[in-house]
Scaffold this motif. Structure first.
Motif, mmCIF file in Angstrom:
data_model
loop_
_atom_site.group_PDB
_atom_site.id
_atom_site.type_symbol
_atom_site.label_atom_id
_atom_site.label_comp_id
_atom_site.label_asym_id
_atom_site.label_seq_id
_atom_site.Cartn_x
_atom_site.Cartn_y
_atom_site.Cartn_z
ATOM 1 N N PHE A 1 -77.693 -27.678 44.246
ATOM 2 C CA PHE A 1 -76.442 -28.212 44.785
ATOM 3 C C PHE A 1 -75.312 -27.219 44.533
ATOM 4 C CE2 PHE A 1 -72.745 -31.217 44.227
ATOM 5 C CZ PHE A 1 -72.638 -31.559 45.567
ATOM 6 N N TRP A 2 -74.489 -27.006 45.540
ATOM 7 C CA TRP A 2 -73.493 -25.932 45.496
ATOM 8 C C TRP A 2 -72.540 -26.046 44.304
ATOM 9 C CZ3 TRP A 2 -68.513 -27.722 45.780
ATOM 10 C CH2 TRP A 2 -68.339 -28.999 46.323
ATOM 11 N N ALA A 3 -72.142 -27.240 43.933
ATOM 12 C CA ALA A 3 -71.206 -27.390 42.805
ATOM 13 C C ALA A 3 -71.896 -27.082 41.478
ATOM 14 C CB ALA A 3 -70.622 -28.802 42.789
ATOM 15 N N PHE A 4 -73.153 -27.460 41.345
ATOM 16 C CA PHE A 4 -73.885 -27.148 40.113
ATOM 17 C C PHE A 4 -74.152 -25.655 40.019
ATOM 18 C CE2 PHE A 4 -77.757 -26.878 37.474
ATOM 19 C CZ PHE A 4 -77.289 -27.528 36.338
ATOM 20 N N ARG A 5 -74.420 -25.014 41.147
ATOM 21 C CA ARG A 5 -74.612 -23.565 41.140
ATOM 22 C C ARG A 5 -73.340 -22.861 40.675
ATOM 23 N NH1 ARG A 5 -78.778 -21.679 44.491
ATOM 24 N NH2 ARG A 5 -78.132 -19.613 43.750
ATOM 25 N N ASP B 1 -65.388 -21.973 33.253
ATOM 26 C CA ASP B 1 -64.356 -21.664 34.250
ATOM 27 C C ASP B 1 -64.589 -22.341 35.596
ATOM 28 O OD1 ASP B 1 -62.997 -20.008 32.470
ATOM 29 O OD2 ASP B 1 -64.271 -18.285 32.975
ATOM 30 N N SER B 2 -65.706 -23.048 35.733
ATOM 31 C CA SER B 2 -65.989 -23.706 37.015
ATOM 32 C C SER B 2 -65.115 -24.952 37.182
ATOM 33 C CB SER B 2 -67.460 -24.114 37.095
ATOM 34 O OG SER B 2 -67.678 -24.903 38.256
ATOM 35 N N PRO B 3 -64.468 -25.113 38.324
ATOM 36 C CA PRO B 3 -63.684 -26.333 38.568
ATOM 37 C C PRO B 3 -64.558 -27.564 38.758
ATOM 38 C CG PRO B 3 -63.750 -24.984 40.547
ATOM 39 C CD PRO B 3 -64.388 -24.162 39.458
ATOM 40 N N TYR B 4 -65.872 -27.360 38.811
ATOM 41 C CA TYR B 4 -66.785 -28.473 39.044
ATOM 42 C C TYR B 4 -67.541 -28.904 37.792
ATOM 43 C CZ TYR B 4 -65.897 -26.859 43.774
ATOM 44 O OH TYR B 4 -65.274 -26.461 44.935
ATOM 45 N N LYS B 5 -67.165 -28.348 36.625
ATOM 46 C CA LYS B 5 -67.929 -28.664 35.411
ATOM 47 C C LYS B 5 -67.874 -30.146 35.071
ATOM 48 C CE LYS B 5 -64.152 -27.323 32.252
ATOM 49 N NZ LYS B 5 -63.185 -26.946 33.346
ATOM 50 N N ASP B 6 -66.798 -30.849 35.459
ATOM 51 C CA ASP B 6 -66.687 -32.278 35.162
ATOM 52 C C ASP B 6 -67.301 -33.155 36.251
ATOM 53 O OD1 ASP B 6 -65.372 -31.844 32.740
ATOM 54 O OD2 ASP B 6 -63.422 -31.667 33.736
ATOM 55 N N GLY C 1 -77.724 -22.059 29.598
ATOM 56 C CA GLY C 1 -76.624 -21.767 28.686
ATOM 57 C C GLY C 1 -75.750 -22.981 28.439
ATOM 58 N N PHE C 2 -76.181 -24.151 28.907
ATOM 59 C CA PHE C 2 -75.504 -25.424 28.642
ATOM 60 C C PHE C 2 -76.522 -26.549 28.840
ATOM 61 C CE2 PHE C 2 -74.696 -24.255 33.085
ATOM 62 C CZ PHE C 2 -75.162 -25.366 33.770
ATOM 63 N N TRP C 3 -76.228 -27.696 28.225
ATOM 64 C CA TRP C 3 -77.066 -28.885 28.386
ATOM 65 C C TRP C 3 -76.422 -29.791 29.428
ATOM 66 C CZ3 TRP C 3 -76.258 -34.082 28.140
ATOM 67 C CH2 TRP C 3 -77.386 -34.908 28.103
ATOM 68 N N TYR C 4 -77.254 -30.478 30.196
ATOM 69 C CA TYR C 4 -76.723 -31.456 31.147
ATOM 70 C C TYR C 4 -77.659 -32.663 31.181
ATOM 71 C CZ TYR C 4 -80.295 -29.582 34.321
ATOM 72 O OH TYR C 4 -81.476 -29.178 34.865
ATOM 73 N N GLU C 5 -77.128 -33.774 31.663
ATOM 74 C CA GLU C 5 -77.934 -34.983 31.772
ATOM 75 C C GLU C 5 -78.695 -34.982 33.089
ATOM 76 O OE1 GLU C 5 -77.507 -39.885 31.863
ATOM 77 O OE2 GLU C 5 -75.803 -38.645 31.223
#
Length: 435
Positions: free
Chosen positions: A107-111, A119-124, A139-143
């Protein structure tokens, strides 16, 4: 609303159209195959089509990459637009799968988050912790949804995410003229999001239908004023095949009485839940039933009970498929539709259901029940229909208060006289409209 007297036909497009399992990026106009099946679906008696995922995804469609572009393995946006137009010309409504709980890793926002991290505006847009790592070494954990980390869970409490999804629904309605959505894993969706979605869709298009995938629990959590119009009735799905396999019709009738019976404590009276004998996630009904003679009977129960019947492509002629064989075995590509005696009987049941106010909207009341036989009543203000099923291989003399002396079988047109009871032939189903 239109869905209340509809018979749905479900297709999983990626499998149906013979697309490869992985997205190879190659454009092939496979979606046109749906148009070739239009005459078959119409002849079968379905007047609504539910299409599984059709938008760009990593693999199986429920791992979305782009909500606004048709998957290249199926074709382009113009192909989907043409499909909807062709089915509308046949008087068949079309709903799509709305996969809003999670997206694919492509998905483009996750990429963007993978590339820019903090620095991604979509991290939230997701549930991310930068003090951990994923199994993919991001380099990060996600659900991930229910532990499936190829399915990245969306943060539906983020207004930007909600706005994006609602704009997507608007795009689908305006671009493709769809008539509603089936919401994937609706039981996992944030309730406030469901309220927003329903309010938005009510103002988007008249009678825009929302049906949610739900498994267990009280369906009133998801269906009702301000929420979804309907949901999948998995309780009765299990009861349908289990009651026949165990020769214990008390199971399915108990569920129907609990859900729709005349008592004050009935759970879902007045609601139209989506009922089915199988779908793209479960073993096909022809494989799960132990006695092939019960195949027409399970559809008799399906079309006779309260709810919105939904047929899964291929099962109308008895196609088999075991879940243990893998998802692809449940979601095959058939070269052409088939037609046999079972299909004939299902088409007759679909016609009877659509044209009967009692079968579409009527109340439910048990008249006779044994382990192997049942007769129940469906009654609306203008019509009364008796549904009779004999799951035994022997005739059965049924004694019950028919409440009328004469009736017409909606499936055969044959008139029946009730004289203290009626004989039910072996392995039979009848829809009698009282005269």
């Amino acid at each position: 609303m239109w869905y209340e007297n509809s018979v749905f036909y479900q297709i999983y497009p990626l499998g149906f159209c013979g697309a490869g399992r992985e997205n190879d990026g190659v454009l092939v106009h496979r979606l046109q195959k749906l148009i070739e099946w239009g005459a078959h679906i119409e002849k079968l008696g379905a007047n609504a089509l539910y299409l599984g995922p059709v938008f760009e995804s990593d693999c199986h469609g429920y791992d979305t990459r782009d909500y606004r572009t048709v998957d290249c393995r199926l074709g382009e946006n113009g192909d989907l637009k043409q499909v909807v137009e062709e089915f509308h010309a046949r008087g068949i409504k079309v709903i799509l799968d709305g996969v809003f709980n999670h997206v694919g890793r492509g998905f483009w926002a996750f990429r963007d988050v993978q590339e820019k991290k903090w620095d991604s505006p979509y991290k939230d847009w997701f549930y991310i912790h930068f003090d951990g790592n994923s199994g993919y070494d991001d380099g990060f954990w996600y659900e991930g949804w229910e532990g499936h980390f190829e399915l990245v869970k969306l943060n539906l409490r983020n207004p930007a995410v909600v706005d994006y999804l609602l704009d997507t629904v608007r795009f689908w309605a305006e671009e493709f003229d769809i008539d509603g959505l089936r919401l994937d894993v609706a039981y996992s969706l944030d309730k406030e999001f469901l309220y927003r979605l329903r309010s938005f869709c009510d103002g988007l298009k008249p009678e825009f239908f929302l049906v949610g995938e739900t498994l267990h629990g009280d369906y009133n959590q998801w269906v009702g004023d301000g929420l979804l119009h309907s949901c999948t009735n998995y309780e009765c799905y299990k009861g349908l095949y289990s009651s026949l396999n165990s020769m214990n019709l008390f199971e399915i009738v108990h569920s129907l009485k609990r859900q729709f019976g005349p008592e004050q404590w009935t759970l879902y009276k007045g609601k139209h839940l989506m009922c089915f004998a199988d779908n793209h996630d479960v073993t096909r009904v022809a494989s799960i039933l132990q006695n092939p003679a019960h195949l027409p009977l399970i559809y008799g129960l399906l079309f006779g009970m309260p709810g919105i019947p939904c047929l899964y492509y291929g099962s109308e002629w008895g196609a088999k498929g075991e879940k243990s064989w893998g998802d692809q075995a449940l979601r095959p590509s058939f070269e052409r539709p088939e037609w046999n005696e079972l299909t004939d009987r299902i088409a007759a049941m679909a016609k009877a259901h659509r044209e009967s106010t009692a079968l579409c909207w009527g109340d439910f009341r048990e008249l006779l029940l044994t382990n192997r036989q049942t007769v129940f009543e469906r009654q609306s203000q203008s019509e009364r229909v008796l549904v009779a099923v004999n799951a035994d291989g022997e005739p059965y003399w049924a004694h019950f208060d028919a409440g009328c002396s004469r009736a017409v079988n909606l499936l055969t047109g044959v008139e029946r006289v009730f004289d203290g009871g009626v004989e039910l032939p072996p392995y039979s189903v009848a829809f009698w409209r009282c005269e």
